[in-house]
Design a protein around this motif. Structure first.
Motif, short mmCIF file in Angstrom:
data_model
loop_
_atom_site.label_atom_id
_atom_site.label_comp_id
_atom_site.label_asym_id
_atom_site.label_seq_id
_atom_site.Cartn_x
_atom_site.Cartn_y
_atom_site.Cartn_z
N THR A 154 40.75 44.23 40.60
CA THR A 154 41.62 43.23 39.98
C THR A 154 42.52 42.48 40.96
O THR A 154 42.98 41.38 40.65
CB THR A 154 42.48 43.87 38.87
OG1 THR A 154 43.19 45.00 39.41
CG2 THR A 154 41.60 44.33 37.72
N LEU A 194 41.46 38.98 41.64
CA LEU A 194 41.57 37.97 40.58
C LEU A 194 42.73 37.00 40.79
O LEU A 194 42.90 36.06 40.01
CB LEU A 194 41.71 38.65 39.22
CG LEU A 194 40.52 39.51 38.79
CD1 LEU A 194 40.79 40.17 37.44
CD2 LEU A 194 39.24 38.69 38.71
N ARG A 220 36.79 34.64 38.71
CA ARG A 220 36.36 34.86 37.33
C ARG A 220 35.25 33.91 36.88
O ARG A 220 34.63 34.14 35.86
CB ARG A 220 37.54 34.64 36.37
CG ARG A 220 38.78 35.44 36.64
CD ARG A 220 39.91 34.98 35.75
NE ARG A 220 41.20 35.54 36.13
CZ ARG A 220 41.68 36.68 35.65
NH1 ARG A 220 40.99 37.35 34.75
NH2 ARG A 220 42.86 37.13 36.04
N SER A 221 35.06 32.82 37.63
CA SER A 221 34.22 31.75 37.08
C SER A 221 33.07 31.27 37.95
O SER A 221 32.23 30.51 37.48
CB SER A 221 35.12 30.54 36.76
OG SER A 221 35.79 30.10 37.94
N ALA A 239 30.21 35.70 39.47
CA ALA A 239 31.26 36.38 38.72
C ALA A 239 30.75 37.35 37.65
O ALA A 239 31.55 37.89 36.89
CB ALA A 239 32.18 35.35 38.07
N VAL A 268 32.60 40.62 37.57
CA VAL A 268 33.87 40.63 36.83
C VAL A 268 33.60 40.66 35.33
O VAL A 268 34.22 41.42 34.58
CB VAL A 268 34.72 39.39 37.19
CG1 VAL A 268 36.04 39.41 36.43
CG2 VAL A 268 34.96 39.32 38.69
N LYS A 295 34.73 43.58 32.61
CA LYS A 295 35.67 43.26 31.52
C LYS A 295 35.06 43.56 30.16
O LYS A 295 35.72 44.10 29.26
CB LYS A 295 36.05 41.78 31.62
CG LYS A 295 37.15 41.37 30.65
CD LYS A 295 37.64 39.96 30.92
CE LYS A 295 38.80 39.59 30.01
NZ LYS A 295 39.31 38.22 30.28
N CYS A 307 34.30 38.16 45.68
CA CYS A 307 35.52 37.39 45.46
C CYS A 307 36.32 37.14 46.73
O CYS A 307 37.43 36.63 46.69
CB CYS A 307 36.42 38.10 44.44
SG CYS A 307 35.79 37.96 42.76
N GLU A 356 33.30 37.68 26.95
CA GLU A 356 34.42 38.56 27.28
C GLU A 356 34.30 39.91 26.58
O GLU A 356 34.71 40.93 27.12
CB GLU A 356 35.74 37.89 26.91
CG GLU A 356 36.12 36.73 27.83
CD GLU A 356 37.57 36.31 27.67
OE1 GLU A 356 38.28 36.94 26.86
OE2 GLU A 356 37.98 35.37 28.36
#
Length: 428
Positions: A83, A86, A92-93, A97, A100, A104, A130, A392
């Motif tokens: 985390t 992030l 995240r995108s 990703a 991630v 989640k 990341c 999500e």
């Protein structure tokens, strides 16, 4: 005399009534046996076969129960492994990703167990992709092997589960170019191979090919690259009411005129360069070499979307094309596509050999004249789109659900399931 006369009248009435009921019974029995004969000797009408869509709904609609009571324990690692990364919103995108998104979604999933002794699999949430380079903005993954080794040392020191199976029931995500080899260039990735510490584990990776390759010499599940479901939804919402597919063939991305870079390697095996040189002047082809934030709207306007290899065979364009109803034209020899049991790739896409890229126009013209409408109809199956998108929270049939289904097919690696199976064998 009056009494006698009345008695005769009643007798005649009884006789007449009895005759009527005998006649009625005879007629009823005749009709009954005639009808029974017709029913037993006539073949039943053949039911009309269900449409392909109904068959898919009846027999292929996924359910929670098909995960076979799967249980996944998620290690609560220190934030430096996940985390903390992030703080950069791109984590995240971007196309890598999925590491991630899967983490989640599993945290809130019905398959999660907080009791490690009740787990079939152990998820190790280490975010590799990341670490964005300050030089070129791309993920730099030189730290991957040391970060994973550190995480494994931590969980093997604190818990007994890694050591008891040597990591066979432990799951990692490797969503970069060459998956668990953790390098962006194939020759270096091949030379490095899969880290020894991960070789007995399960790796969820975007890289997959149909031939022998060192970067998949590990138990693996091919997963799609990450494309934001929210970005797809917004793109669709912004389409005008009179929206049409007015672009015949589309590609936007890196197409180098001189594909040999400073390392001496050829980008895309020269395929993208060939596309640019051959079709840049062709009005049927809309080819763009520069970035554009709204390029998903261009995909939604296109009939065919080219999905050529880059450094690696896979591309986020595969997912974006399917999600937005553009026929993916896959140009990456030997690519292994994600979730082939849920996504009928041969029915929704075209595959063109790298050596045939110069014939693209003729190939696509031929498809347009024959089976294009069938491909487009298959492409709009909502379950197909859903299978390639990470939400999500896990939704039945979505990409994380497909990951879990794939894991449920590997329960022979689970000590818990093996123990339960042995108990059942003893009981019977």
């Amino acid at each position: 005399m009056k009494l006698q006369t009345h008695h005769n009248y009643n007798n005649n009435k009884i006789i007449t009534t009895n005759s009527f009921y005998k006649w009625l019974l005879c007629i009823s029995l005749t009709l009954y046996f005639s009808t029974s004969y017709l029913i037993t000797t006539s073949p039943p009408p053949s039911p009309s076969p269900p449409s392909p869509q109904k068959q898919r709904t009846l027999f292929e609609t996924p359910t929670r129960s098909s995960l076979n009571n799967l249980r996944v324990f998620i290690y609560d690692l220190p934030s430096k492994y996940n985390t903390d990364w992030l703080t950069n919103e791109r984590c995240r995108s971007h196309l890598f990703a999925s590491e991630v998104a899967i983490h989640k979604a599993l945290l809130n999933s019905h398959v999660r167990t907080f009791d490690p002794y009740d787990a079939d699999f152990f998820f190790v949430p280490v975010y590799i992709s990341c670490n964005f380079s300050t030089v070129n903005g791309f993920p730099a993954i030189g730290h991957a092997r040391s970060l994973i080794s550190s995480a494994v040392k931590l969980i093997s020191d604190r818990f007994p589960f890694w050591n008891r199976s040597q990591g066979r029931d432990h799951v990692f995500v490797a969503s970069h170019d060459f998956g668990s080899c953790f390098h962006t260039l194939e020759d270096v990735a091949i030379a490095d191979g899969v880290p020894e510490i991960m070789k007995k584990s399960i790796v969820l990776q975007t890289f997959g090919v149909t031939y022998k390759h060192p970067c998949q010499e590990v138990e693996n599940v091919v997963i799609p690259p990450y494309v934001s479901p929210e970005s797809v939804r917004k793109t669709v919402e912004k389409l005008p009411a009179n929206w049409q597919r007015d672009i015949w063939v589309f590609f936007r991305g890196k197409m180098e005129v001189h594909p040999k870079n400073v390392s001496g390697r050829y980008y895309s095996k020269k395929v993208r360069t060939m596309i640019w040189k051959k079709f840049n002047g062709d009005r049927r082809f809309y080819l763009q070499r520069h970035r554009f934030a709204g390029y998903q709207s261009e995909i939604a306007r296109s009939v065919f979307c080219l999905c050529p290899l880059g450094w690696a065979p896979w591309s986020p364009r595969l997912v974006e094309s399917v999600a937005l109803g553009c026929v993916p034209v896959i140009i990456a020899d030997g690519i292994r596509l994600p979730f082939s049991s849920a996504v009928r790739w041969p029915d929704i896409s075209l595959t063109v050999a790298e050596r045939d890229v110069g014939k693209l126009a003729e190939i696509l013209e031929r498809v347009a004249a024959t089976n294009l409408s069938d491909i487009q109809r298959n492409l709009w199956d909502p379950m197909t789109k859903k299978a390639l998108l990470f939400n999500e929270r896990v939704q039945v049939g979505d990409a994380t659900w497909q990951v879990l289904r794939s894991l449920s097919e590997k329960l022979d690696r689970s000590l818990r399931s093996s123990r339960v199976s042995r108990q059942l064998d003893i009981a019977t």
